[in-house]
Design a protein around this motif. Structure first.
Motif, PDB file in Angstrom:
ATOM      1  N   ASP A 129       0.783  -1.235   0.000  1.00 54.57           N
ATOM      2  CA  ASP A 129       0.000   0.000   0.000  1.00 54.57           C
ATOM      3  C   ASP A 129       0.820   1.293   0.000  1.00 54.57           C
ATOM      4  O   ASP A 129       0.266   2.376   0.087  1.00 54.57           O
ATOM      5  N   LYS A 130       2.162   1.183  -0.138  1.00 53.31           N
ATOM      6  CA  LYS A 130       2.988   2.398  -0.139  1.00 53.31           C
ATOM      7  C   LYS A 130       4.187   2.214  -1.065  1.00 53.31           C
ATOM      8  O   LYS A 130       4.856   1.184  -1.031  1.00 53.31           O
ATOM      9  N   LEU A 131       4.428   3.227  -1.888  1.00 51.12           N
ATOM     10  CA  LEU A 131       5.548   3.253  -2.829  1.00 51.12           C
ATOM     11  C   LEU A 131       6.311   4.546  -2.610  1.00 51.12           C
ATOM     12  O   LEU A 131       5.722   5.622  -2.610  1.00 51.12           O
ATOM     13  N   VAL A 132       7.624   4.442  -2.405  1.00 51.17           N
ATOM     14  CA  VAL A 132       8.483   5.616  -2.274  1.00 51.17           C
ATOM     15  C   VAL A 132       9.581   5.487  -3.322  1.00 51.17           C
ATOM     16  O   VAL A 132      10.264   4.460  -3.403  1.00 51.17           O
ATOM     17  N   MET A 133       9.703   6.537  -4.161  1.00 45.67           N
ATOM     18  CA  MET A 133      10.717   6.495  -5.208  1.00 45.67           C
ATOM     19  C   MET A 133      11.300   7.879  -5.427  1.00 45.67           C
ATOM     20  O   MET A 133      10.641   8.891  -5.191  1.00 45.67           O
TER      21      MET A 133
END
Length: 149
Positions: A129-133
């Motif tokens: 439920d979380k994407l950091v890029m």
């Protein structure tokens, strides 16, 4: 002539039913698959990317409005990416920019190619439920934090 009685003739009917049920439960118990106890494999980065729309929660150096947070990335299984940006237009939240391109995933690097060129994102973390890029643009680095609704 003497008739031989079978042992089953000596067992009362309710005990026969009980034995049949016990026998069936025993067979069922031993027929359970051991595979049910094995943990499921962890989803791959590609599986997680394709699992839904990734809505922008924050972008470093920018203050996102509630409407901007309707902007999203959508990665599909055919290596296509749809990027949509939303903003207020006369008090209505609308998609003011949308583009489709292709993407390549190499470990934690996503190379996005659109008509105007290519952009590289580096995934620093991803979960269901979380994407950091991060995206490096010249001397600036932008961190996108995206969530799924």
């Amino acid at each position: 002539m003497k008739t031989t009685k079978h042992t089953s003739d000596k067992i009362p009917m309710n005990k026969k039913v009980g034995l049949i049920i016990l026998f069936a439960l025993t067979i069922n118990l031993f027929n359970c698959s051991k595979d049910d106890d094995k943990p499921q494999p962890e989803p791959t980065t590609h599986d997680l990317l394709m699992s839904g729309k990734w809505y922008w929660e924050s972008v470093t150096s920018f203050t996102l409005t509630d409407c901007n947070k309707q902007s999203y990335f959508l990665f599909d299984g055919n290596d296509l990416l749809q990027e949509t940006f939303a903003e207020n237009n006369e008090n209505n939240c609308v998609a003011t920019f949308s583009q489709t391109g292709t993407y390549q995933l190499n470990e934690n690097t996503i190379i996005v190619t659109v008509d105007t060129g290519s952009v590289v994102f580096t995934i620093t973390s991803i979960s269901k439920d979380k994407l950091v890029m991060n995206q490096v643009n010249g001397s600036d680095t932008y961190t996108f934090t995206c969530i799924k609704h």
